[in-house]
Design a protein around this motif. Sequence first.
Motif, mmCIF file in Angstrom:
data_model
loop_
_atom_site.group_PDB
_atom_site.id
_atom_site.type_symbol
_atom_site.label_atom_id
_atom_site.label_comp_id
_atom_site.label_asym_id
_atom_site.label_seq_id
_atom_site.Cartn_x
_atom_site.Cartn_y
_atom_site.Cartn_z
ATOM 1 N N LEU A 175 -62.614 65.494 -42.822
ATOM 2 C CA LEU A 175 -62.498 64.990 -41.674
ATOM 3 C C LEU A 175 -60.895 64.225 -41.474
ATOM 4 C CD1 LEU A 175 -63.540 64.706 -38.832
ATOM 5 C CD2 LEU A 175 -64.724 62.332 -39.507
ATOM 6 N N ASP A 176 -60.061 64.849 -40.817
ATOM 7 C CA ASP A 176 -58.734 64.498 -40.950
ATOM 8 C C ASP A 176 -58.492 63.698 -39.477
ATOM 9 O OD1 ASP A 176 -56.229 63.987 -41.312
ATOM 10 O OD2 ASP A 176 -55.576 66.115 -40.845
ATOM 11 N N PHE A 177 -58.314 62.580 -39.671
ATOM 12 C CA PHE A 177 -57.653 61.707 -38.277
ATOM 13 C C PHE A 177 -56.385 61.826 -38.616
ATOM 14 C CE2 PHE A 177 -61.855 60.142 -38.695
ATOM 15 C CZ PHE A 177 -62.441 60.303 -37.679
ATOM 16 N N PHE A 178 -55.680 62.473 -37.463
ATOM 17 C CA PHE A 178 -54.268 62.518 -37.000
ATOM 18 C C PHE A 178 -53.751 62.194 -35.605
ATOM 19 C CE2 PHE A 178 -55.696 66.413 -35.242
ATOM 20 C CZ PHE A 178 -54.448 66.770 -34.660
ATOM 21 N N ALA A 179 -52.238 62.181 -35.625
ATOM 22 C CA ALA A 179 -51.819 62.044 -34.206
ATOM 23 C C ALA A 179 -50.466 63.147 -34.440
ATOM 24 C CB ALA A 179 -51.311 60.768 -33.859
ATOM 25 N N GLU A 180 -50.330 63.836 -33.389
ATOM 26 C CA GLU A 180 -49.276 64.662 -33.377
ATOM 27 C C GLU A 180 -47.845 64.306 -33.505
ATOM 28 O OE1 GLU A 180 -49.313 68.096 -32.748
ATOM 29 O OE2 GLU A 180 -51.458 68.130 -32.495
ATOM 30 N N TRP A 181 -47.686 62.843 -33.228
ATOM 31 C CA TRP A 181 -46.183 62.132 -33.666
ATOM 32 C C TRP A 181 -46.241 61.410 -34.850
ATOM 33 C CZ3 TRP A 181 -47.877 57.535 -34.808
ATOM 34 C CH2 TRP A 181 -49.281 56.912 -34.182
ATOM 35 N N CYS A 182 -47.373 61.564 -35.797
ATOM 36 C CA CYS A 182 -47.345 60.932 -36.872
ATOM 37 C C CYS A 182 -46.704 61.976 -37.943
ATOM 38 C CB CYS A 182 -48.873 60.654 -37.282
ATOM 39 S SG CYS A 182 -49.447 60.237 -38.865
ATOM 40 N N GLY A 183 -45.681 61.345 -38.594
ATOM 41 C CA GLY A 183 -44.821 61.879 -39.579
ATOM 42 C C GLY A 183 -45.740 62.154 -41.014
ATOM 43 N N PRO A 184 -46.240 61.224 -41.491
ATOM 44 C CA PRO A 184 -47.343 61.503 -42.586
ATOM 45 C C PRO A 184 -48.284 62.265 -42.316
ATOM 46 C CG PRO A 184 -46.861 58.967 -42.411
ATOM 47 C CD PRO A 184 -46.103 59.809 -41.222
ATOM 48 N N CYS A 185 -48.810 62.585 -41.214
ATOM 49 C CA CYS A 185 -50.074 63.060 -40.862
ATOM 50 C C CYS A 185 -49.408 64.835 -40.917
ATOM 51 C CB CYS A 185 -50.369 63.142 -39.450
ATOM 52 S SG CYS A 185 -51.222 61.501 -39.086
ATOM 53 N N LYS A 186 -47.893 65.007 -40.499
ATOM 54 C CA LYS A 186 -47.725 66.256 -40.587
ATOM 55 C C LYS A 186 -47.263 66.752 -41.998
ATOM 56 C CE LYS A 186 -45.574 66.026 -36.079
ATOM 57 N NZ LYS A 186 -44.422 65.994 -35.138
ATOM 58 N N GLN A 187 -46.950 65.689 -42.747
ATOM 59 C CA GLN A 187 -46.711 65.976 -44.384
ATOM 60 C C GLN A 187 -48.111 66.382 -44.814
ATOM 61 O OE1 GLN A 187 -44.995 62.433 -45.460
ATOM 62 N NE2 GLN A 187 -42.993 63.569 -45.562
ATOM 63 N N LEU A 188 -49.201 65.625 -44.578
ATOM 64 C CA LEU A 188 -50.407 65.876 -45.152
ATOM 65 C C LEU A 188 -51.190 67.028 -44.867
ATOM 66 C CD1 LEU A 188 -52.421 64.649 -47.180
ATOM 67 C CD2 LEU A 188 -53.525 63.280 -45.473
ATOM 68 N N MET A 189 -51.293 67.312 -43.538
ATOM 69 C CA MET A 189 -51.815 68.437 -43.066
ATOM 70 C C MET A 189 -51.955 69.822 -43.805
ATOM 71 S SD MET A 189 -52.415 69.365 -39.064
ATOM 72 C CE MET A 189 -52.507 67.733 -38.628
ATOM 73 N N PRO A 190 -50.722 70.199 -43.973
ATOM 74 C CA PRO A 190 -50.781 71.317 -44.812
ATOM 75 C C PRO A 190 -51.194 71.374 -46.149
ATOM 76 C CG PRO A 190 -48.367 70.840 -43.922
ATOM 77 C CD PRO A 190 -49.128 69.733 -43.861
ATOM 78 N N VAL A 191 -51.092 70.312 -46.789
ATOM 79 C CA VAL A 191 -51.865 70.290 -48.164
ATOM 80 C C VAL A 191 -53.435 70.257 -47.787
ATOM 81 C CG1 VAL A 191 -52.157 68.719 -50.040
ATOM 82 C CG2 VAL A 191 -49.986 68.672 -49.085
ATOM 83 N N LEU A 192 -53.971 69.445 -46.983
ATOM 84 C CA LEU A 192 -55.327 69.707 -46.503
ATOM 85 C C LEU A 192 -55.765 70.867 -46.123
ATOM 86 C CD1 LEU A 192 -55.648 66.284 -44.584
ATOM 87 C CD2 LEU A 192 -56.715 66.707 -46.950
ATOM 88 N N GLU A 193 -55.049 71.512 -45.395
ATOM 89 C CA GLU A 193 -55.334 73.163 -44.867
ATOM 90 C C GLU A 193 -55.568 73.943 -46.168
ATOM 91 O OE1 GLU A 193 -52.368 73.504 -42.015
ATOM 92 O OE2 GLU A 193 -53.455 72.925 -40.264
ATOM 93 N N LYS A 194 -54.575 73.822 -47.090
ATOM 94 C CA LYS A 194 -54.490 74.711 -48.188
ATOM 95 C C LYS A 194 -55.655 74.587 -49.161
ATOM 96 C CE LYS A 194 -51.346 76.242 -52.111
ATOM 97 N NZ LYS A 194 -50.343 75.980 -52.825
ATOM 98 N N THR A 195 -55.892 73.300 -49.452
ATOM 99 C CA THR A 195 -56.951 72.991 -50.151
ATOM 100 C C THR A 195 -58.006 73.195 -49.743
ATOM 101 O OG1 THR A 195 -55.559 70.938 -50.995
ATOM 102 C CG2 THR A 195 -57.884 70.934 -51.856
ATOM 103 N N SER A 196 -58.310 73.017 -48.305
ATOM 104 C CA SER A 196 -59.680 73.317 -47.735
ATOM 105 C C SER A 196 -59.916 74.741 -47.874
ATOM 106 C CB SER A 196 -59.843 72.925 -46.507
ATOM 107 O OG SER A 196 -59.684 71.650 -46.393
ATOM 108 N N ARG A 197 -58.742 75.626 -47.478
ATOM 109 C CA ARG A 197 -58.962 77.105 -47.675
ATOM 110 C C ARG A 197 -59.421 77.533 -48.774
ATOM 111 N NH1 ARG A 197 -54.547 77.160 -44.431
ATOM 112 N NH2 ARG A 197 -53.115 77.633 -46.310
ATOM 113 N N ALA A 198 -58.862 76.826 -50.061
ATOM 114 C CA ALA A 198 -59.232 77.220 -51.423
ATOM 115 C C ALA A 198 -60.597 76.992 -51.677
ATOM 116 C CB ALA A 198 -58.130 76.492 -52.411
ATOM 117 N N TYR A 199 -61.412 75.829 -51.243
ATOM 118 C CA TYR A 199 -62.523 75.879 -51.433
ATOM 119 C C TYR A 199 -63.555 75.844 -50.406
ATOM 120 C CZ TYR A 199 -61.158 72.807 -55.375
ATOM 121 O OH TYR A 199 -60.637 72.685 -56.598
#
Length: 126
Positions: free
Chosen positions: A32-56
């Motif tokens: 469960l990823d809580f984020f906001a469109e304007w959040c820079g760190p969120c934009k950095q983390l999201m692709p990592v979460l997406e890739k890892t979640s796809r892998a699992y």
Amino acid sequence: MASPALNDQQKHEVMTFREQVVAPSMDKIVILDFFAEWCGPCKQLMPVLEKTSRAYAAKGVELVKIDVDKNEFIASQFQVRSIPTVYAVHKGKPVADMTGARTESQIAELIEKLIAQYQVNPVATS
């Protein structure tokens, strides 16, 4: 979580949360990823979460992203004070705070532990 005092927006948030998070978490680990469109760190983390979640995904892991600006009630229920905030949910309950995990290897290590700890069965592929 729901009470008679909820307004229409809150009721919608709760219903959506139950469908997208609680129901799948009955037999999966939901990240469960809580984020906001304007959040820079969120934009950095999201692709990592997406890739890892796809892998699992085949091992019973699913990623759900919650925009805190559009889901203020749900974010408040999880006491989200800063973003990104990331939890693992299983059987409808938060089982791990994954907020500190930032790298693919850290996230993968946590996911592996959760899969083993909660004995999540791999999803059957068709």
